[in-house]
Write a protein that holds these residues in place. Structure first.
Motif, short mmCIF file in Angstrom:
data_model
loop_
_atom_site.label_atom_id
_atom_site.label_comp_id
_atom_site.label_asym_id
_atom_site.label_seq_id
_atom_site.Cartn_x
_atom_site.Cartn_y
_atom_site.Cartn_z
N SER A 188 0.83 -1.21 0.00
CA SER A 188 0.00 0.00 0.00
C SER A 188 0.86 1.26 0.00
O SER A 188 0.47 2.27 -0.56
CB SER A 188 -0.95 0.00 1.20
N THR A 189 2.04 1.19 0.62
CA THR A 189 2.89 2.38 0.64
C THR A 189 3.40 2.69 -0.76
O THR A 189 3.39 3.85 -1.19
CB THR A 189 4.08 2.18 1.59
N VAL A 190 3.81 1.65 -1.47
CA VAL A 190 4.29 1.87 -2.84
C VAL A 190 3.15 2.41 -3.71
O VAL A 190 3.27 3.45 -4.35
CB VAL A 190 4.85 0.57 -3.44
N LEU A 191 1.99 1.71 -3.67
CA LEU A 191 0.86 2.13 -4.51
C LEU A 191 0.34 3.50 -4.11
O LEU A 191 0.09 4.36 -4.96
CB LEU A 191 -0.27 1.09 -4.43
N GLY A 192 0.20 3.71 -2.81
CA GLY A 192 -0.35 4.98 -2.31
C GLY A 192 0.56 6.15 -2.66
O GLY A 192 0.10 7.22 -3.05
N THR A 193 1.88 5.93 -2.53
CA THR A 193 2.82 7.00 -2.84
C THR A 193 2.76 7.33 -4.33
O THR A 193 2.71 8.51 -4.72
CB THR A 193 4.25 6.59 -2.46
N LEU A 194 2.72 6.29 -5.15
CA LEU A 194 2.63 6.53 -6.60
C LEU A 194 1.34 7.28 -6.93
O LEU A 194 1.35 8.23 -7.72
CB LEU A 194 2.67 5.20 -7.35
N ALA A 195 0.24 6.86 -6.28
CA ALA A 195 -1.04 7.53 -6.55
C ALA A 195 -0.97 8.99 -6.14
O ALA A 195 -1.41 9.88 -6.88
CB ALA A 195 -2.17 6.82 -5.81
N ALA A 196 -0.39 9.24 -4.96
CA ALA A 196 -0.31 10.63 -4.48
C ALA A 196 0.53 11.47 -5.43
O ALA A 196 0.20 12.63 -5.72
CB ALA A 196 0.27 10.67 -3.07
#
Lengths: 354, 264
Positions: free
Chosen positions: B74-82
């Motif tokens: 989630s950190t990887v995906l969330g950071t990319l999304a942000a």
């Protein structure tokens, strides 16, 4: 001087709003050019297009004969100094200054040497391990400047770099930047809305209004011979009066300022009798006296005096016609209501047609 | 007067929120097999039980594995999304942001039912990857919120300055954006881990007996036999969450200081 940077019919629109409209601009190598104008006049957009943060909608920009308008910012070799300095908050002063050199992949020892030398040049050597947050505004400004200079960019772009400093520091930094410009032979494009800053620092000033250049000239020419109403009004203070050209002869013209008021002015080939014109006279170019003197002497009445410390601002009137004059001090017995003679030199008047 | 009333009311609310927790926690140290007051003798036997009984030990391990996996994902995906949502010219940016944050408001039961059906079809039901993905879906919004906040604190001209100084977009990201966003990324990761740790509902739907997490184990054990082990586990979870919360607060504080610094 050879053309170094050239804008050719450059336009920039954001959506349906045209910010820059078909602009031509030539910047010479080694010159200090100020882009001066009110906010929203497009001067910052010009700088951003030069730096590569914005692309022109139409037209081309060349640097030293090479087209650069499609190049990304990191390949343009331009040092940009931002209004808020834009220092890297997570790096020390030395790391900030080293950054552009690291991007150039210089060897480590050379980076260290250049950083040390550059920081000494602006007297920041002792602060090299501080973070930007631990520096004063003036120091941050000097770091930003050093960082933009250290990698020997081809052009330095400054976006209102002194706007956040207080007056004294700003004047000090103006001198410092001017001195750097002369010593290093830099090409500097400087955006400002502060006219006195532009007048004191620049080789040339481009006055912007609504996406167009109104006039581009030396500070002297901009102040003394404005070519448009906007320039006359924007730079310094002036008395602008709608007038009619009465007659023209021998390089002089007579201008009717009102029903019973006329002035003699220097005239170029552009003036013709019967023309509508705009008469401009700087307040500090008027002399107030008791006796008529020279070509232009108008009897007027003092309606107000405002004390400004180093000078007085005097409002004068004759009928419904008014002037503002600026003088060092008034003769002792002059007060509101006193009749005085206003005199001025024909060479100090500017007449704009159009 | 009003001030006193305010304080009193505030304390009342805090008491109301904390009482249930405070009331039950001492029972973790009882030596009795019943969850009842008064505590006649204190002992650590339930903590020993927690670390020795197979079911509990396995569930703690599962929680850690799934929690770490979900956090990473989630950190990887969330950071990319942000980062993506920050793009200036992104069409429907607000709509997209709302979509990304949806798992925060959609009832977990609904998500659980949907995921179970989907996961069975995909063949990942009752597997570790399945549970990790399910948890990550819940965690991503927390990461996005936290990373977005820290990205917002970055002065865009700092990144522009970097690129004008010769940094390619990749270099700008590595040397400027990432270091400045790091506190937000880490605190997002902490939130993500905490979210995964106490997630029960979706776990009930998508996890098999082998992926029984600590929270899930507490849930079932309180129904089967009310043993003080549950309270001991609860105490562990609370301490863990407090530590993580403290860490997140610390990072947020640091981030605010950096944001302050960035201002001229």
């Amino acid at each position: 001087m050879q053309p170094f940077i050239q804008f050719e019919s450059v336009s920039k629109s954001f959506g349906s709003m045209t910010v820059i409209d078909s602009l031509d601009l030539t910047i010479h190598k080694g010159e200090f050019l100020s882009l001066l104008g009110p906010s929203g006049s497009g001067k910052t957009t010009i700088l951003m297009m030069l730096a590569g943060f914005e692309r022109p909608t139409r037209g081309t920009i060349t640097l030293d004969g090479m087209r650069i308008d499609q190049l990304p910012p990191h390949r343009r070799e331009m040092g940009v100094v931002f209004q808020n300095y834009a220092l890297f908050p997570h790096m020390t002063v030395a790391e900030n200054v080293a950054f552009p050199l690291e991007m150039k992949r210089l060897p480590r020892h050379e980076i260290a040497r250049k950083v040390a030398r550059a920081l000494d040049m602006v007297r920041l050597g002792s602060l090299k391990n501080r973070r930007p947050s631990q520096l004063s505004g003036g120091q941050q400004q000097r770091v930003a400047l050093t960082r933009a200079l250290v990698f020997e960019p081809r052009v330095i772009l400054m976006d209102e770099p002194l706007g956040a400093l207080d007056k004294q520091l700003r004047e000090h930094m103006q001198l410092e930047i001017r001195e750097l410009h002369k010593r290093l032979g830099l090409t500097i494009v400087f955006v400002t809305h502060d006219q006195s800053e532009a007048l004191t620092m620049s080789d040339r000033i481009a006055v912007f209004n609504a996406g167009k250049i109104e006039q581009i000239d030396s500070p002297h020419a901009i102040y003394d011979t404005p070519r448009t109403r906007f320039v006359a009004q924007f730079i310094g203070e002036t008395n602008l009066i709608e007038a009619d050209v009465v007659n023209v002869q021998n390089g002089h013209a007579t201008i009717a300022l009102g029903a019973d008021l006329a002035a003699k002015v220097r005239s170029g080939p552009e003036l013709q009798a019967g023309q509508k014109a705009l008469f401009s006279l700087r307040p500090e170019r008027m002399r107030l006296g008791a006796e008529p003197a020279g070509d232009n002497s108008l009897g007027m009445t003092i309606t107000d005096c405002i004390y400004h410390g180093d000078h007085m601002r005097v409002q004068l009137a004759r009928g419904n016609f008014t002037f503002t004059a600026r003088c060092e001090r008034l003769a002792g017995d002059w007060t509101v209501g006193t009749q005085v003679v206003v005199s001025f030199d024909p060479r100090d008047c500017t007449v704009l047609t159009s | 007067m009003f001030r006193t009333a305010q304080t009193f009311f505030g304390l009342l609310v805090v008491t109301f929120l904390l009482m249930p927790i405070v009331a039950i926690l001492p029972l973790a140290f009882t030596s009795s097999v019943f969850l009842t007051y008064p505590i006649e003798e204190y002992s650590l036997r339930w903590f020993v039980e927690l670390t020795t009984a197979d079911a509990w030990r396995l569930s703690i391990m599962n929680s850690l594995i799934i929690g770490l996996g979900a956090t990473l994902l989630s950190t990887v995906l969330g950071t990319l999304a942000a980062l993506g949502l920050r793009t200036k010219a992104l069409p429907f940016a607000n709509l997209l942001r709302t979509m990304f944050l949806l798992p925060m408001v959609v009832p977990a039961v609904v998500l659980g039912v949907g995921m179970q059906m989907l996961f069975v079809n995909l063949g990942v039901a009752s597997t570790y990857p399945g549970v990790i993905i399910a948890h990550a879906v819940l965690c991503v919004p927390f990461v996005i919120v936290s990373v977005s906040a820290s990205l917002q604190g970055i002065d865009p001209s700092v990144e522009k300055a970097a690129s004008s100084l010769g940094a390619s977009p990749v270099k700008v990201f590595r040397r400027v954006t990432l270091p400045l966003a790091l506190p937000g990324i880490i605190s997002g990761a902490v939130f993500a881990f905490a979210t995964s740790l106490d997630e029960v509902v979706i776990t009930l739907f998508v996890a098999g007996p082998n992926q029984r997490t600590l929270a899930r184990q507490m849930f079932s054990s309180i129904r089967e036999n009310i043993s003080p082990t549950v309270v001991a586990a609860a105490l562990l979870l609370i301490i863990g969450t407090l530590c993580l919360g403290g860490l997140a607060a610390l990072l947020r504080w640091r981030q605010e200081r950096i944001a302050l610094r960035a201002a001229p």
